[in-house]
Design a protein around this motif. Sequence first.
Motif, short mmCIF file in Angstrom:
data_model
loop_
_atom_site.label_atom_id
_atom_site.label_comp_id
_atom_site.label_asym_id
_atom_site.label_seq_id
_atom_site.Cartn_x
_atom_site.Cartn_y
_atom_site.Cartn_z
N GLY A 91 0.83 -1.19 0.00
CA GLY A 91 0.00 0.00 0.00
C GLY A 91 0.87 1.24 0.00
N GLN A 92 0.22 2.40 0.12
CA GLN A 92 0.95 3.67 0.10
C GLN A 92 1.04 4.21 1.53
N HIS A 93 2.27 4.39 1.98
CA HIS A 93 2.56 4.85 3.33
C HIS A 93 3.03 6.30 3.25
N LEU A 94 2.11 7.24 3.48
CA LEU A 94 2.41 8.66 3.30
C LEU A 94 3.40 9.16 4.35
N SER A 95 4.42 9.87 3.88
CA SER A 95 5.44 10.47 4.76
C SER A 95 6.00 9.46 5.76
N LEU A 96 6.21 8.23 5.29
CA LEU A 96 6.71 7.17 6.18
C LEU A 96 8.12 7.47 6.69
N TRP A 97 8.97 7.97 5.79
CA TRP A 97 10.39 8.10 6.12
C TRP A 97 10.85 9.54 6.15
N THR A 98 11.93 9.76 6.89
CA THR A 98 12.65 11.03 6.84
C THR A 98 14.13 10.74 6.76
N LEU A 99 14.89 11.69 6.26
CA LEU A 99 16.33 11.52 6.21
C LEU A 99 16.89 11.47 7.63
N GLY A 100 17.74 10.50 7.87
CA GLY A 100 18.33 10.33 9.20
C GLY A 100 19.50 9.38 9.12
N TYR A 101 19.70 8.61 10.18
CA TYR A 101 20.83 7.68 10.23
C TYR A 101 20.34 6.32 10.70
N HIS A 102 20.62 5.28 9.91
CA HIS A 102 20.23 3.93 10.28
C HIS A 102 21.09 3.46 11.44
N GLN A 103 20.42 3.13 12.54
CA GLN A 103 21.10 2.71 13.78
C GLN A 103 22.16 3.72 14.21
N GLY A 104 21.98 4.99 13.78
CA GLY A 104 22.92 6.04 14.14
C GLY A 104 24.25 5.96 13.42
N LYS A 105 24.34 5.11 12.37
CA LYS A 105 25.64 4.83 11.76
C LYS A 105 25.87 5.53 10.42
N TYR A 106 24.88 5.55 9.54
CA TYR A 106 25.08 6.13 8.21
C TYR A 106 23.76 6.68 7.68
N ARG A 107 23.88 7.60 6.71
CA ARG A 107 22.72 8.30 6.17
C ARG A 107 21.76 7.30 5.52
N ALA A 108 20.49 7.43 5.85
CA ALA A 108 19.47 6.50 5.34
C ALA A 108 18.11 7.16 5.50
N LEU A 109 17.06 6.44 5.13
CA LEU A 109 15.71 6.89 5.41
C LEU A 109 15.20 6.12 6.61
N VAL A 110 14.71 6.85 7.62
CA VAL A 110 14.28 6.21 8.86
C VAL A 110 12.80 6.48 9.10
N GLN A 111 12.17 5.58 9.84
CA GLN A 111 10.73 5.68 10.05
C GLN A 111 10.37 6.98 10.77
N HIS A 112 9.37 7.68 10.22
CA HIS A 112 8.96 8.97 10.74
C HIS A 112 7.54 8.93 11.30
N LYS A 113 6.70 8.03 10.78
CA LYS A 113 5.30 7.95 11.19
C LYS A 113 4.94 6.50 11.54
N PRO A 114 3.90 6.30 12.34
CA PRO A 114 3.46 4.92 12.61
C PRO A 114 3.11 4.21 11.30
N VAL A 115 3.34 2.93 11.28
CA VAL A 115 3.10 2.15 10.08
C VAL A 115 2.44 0.83 10.47
N VAL A 116 1.69 0.24 9.54
CA VAL A 116 1.03 -1.04 9.80
C VAL A 116 1.89 -2.17 9.25
#
Length: 210
Positions: A91-116
């Motif tokens: 399905g379509q998960h609106l605004s699911l991710w934001t730019l951040g750091y995966h496990q605090g280690k490197y640039r990635a997209l990380v979860q920003h909103k609740p998801v099913v």
Amino acid sequence: MTKAIRNLNPDMVINTMRACGHRIFEGELNLNIIGVRHSNTRANTFNDAICVLYQQGGEWQLKQYKATTDAGLYWRKHPMNVDGTAVLIAGQHLSLWTLGYHQGKYRALVQHKPVVVLRDNNQDDELDTNTTPHAELQQGYFGINCHRANSKTTSTQVDKWSAGCQVFASPSDFDEFIALCEQSAIKYGPYFTYTLLDQADIKESINHGI
């Protein structure tokens, strides 16, 4: 051996998105991030695809990357969560991710909103993607990120690389993807919608000539 997702083109993806009733973001470098889950969810390989659909100079562009949208075999048999392995629902998960750091280690997209997610709790090698007595829906923050596997080489087995995240097989592909996200964020902000399609959705749009 399971064949990878076929090579897609912008028209195929746009037609499928429209047929499924999903929103398509328009505008120069306004990214549509789209996963395509292979019909074989038993495989422990990067047999899925993550695509980036966007306009550049008024023309639709599509980049397709080898990825997994499913947890690896290790986490299917040894769930990280007591309720079972996380399976992101299609399905379509609106605004699911934001730019951040995966496990605090490197640039990635990380979860920003609740998801099913589905919680597959029968600990076999087959991921359940529909609700069953062994797979129930949960909504919340589960760390469903978009990141890469090995930092130096292209991975072929998922194994421990994903416990439910959307994961790129190739580090160079991922670097290219994140660079696109960084460019897009300058104009549209750091939040990204993710649309997860089933392989059957693509076939259906082609077969019906939508």
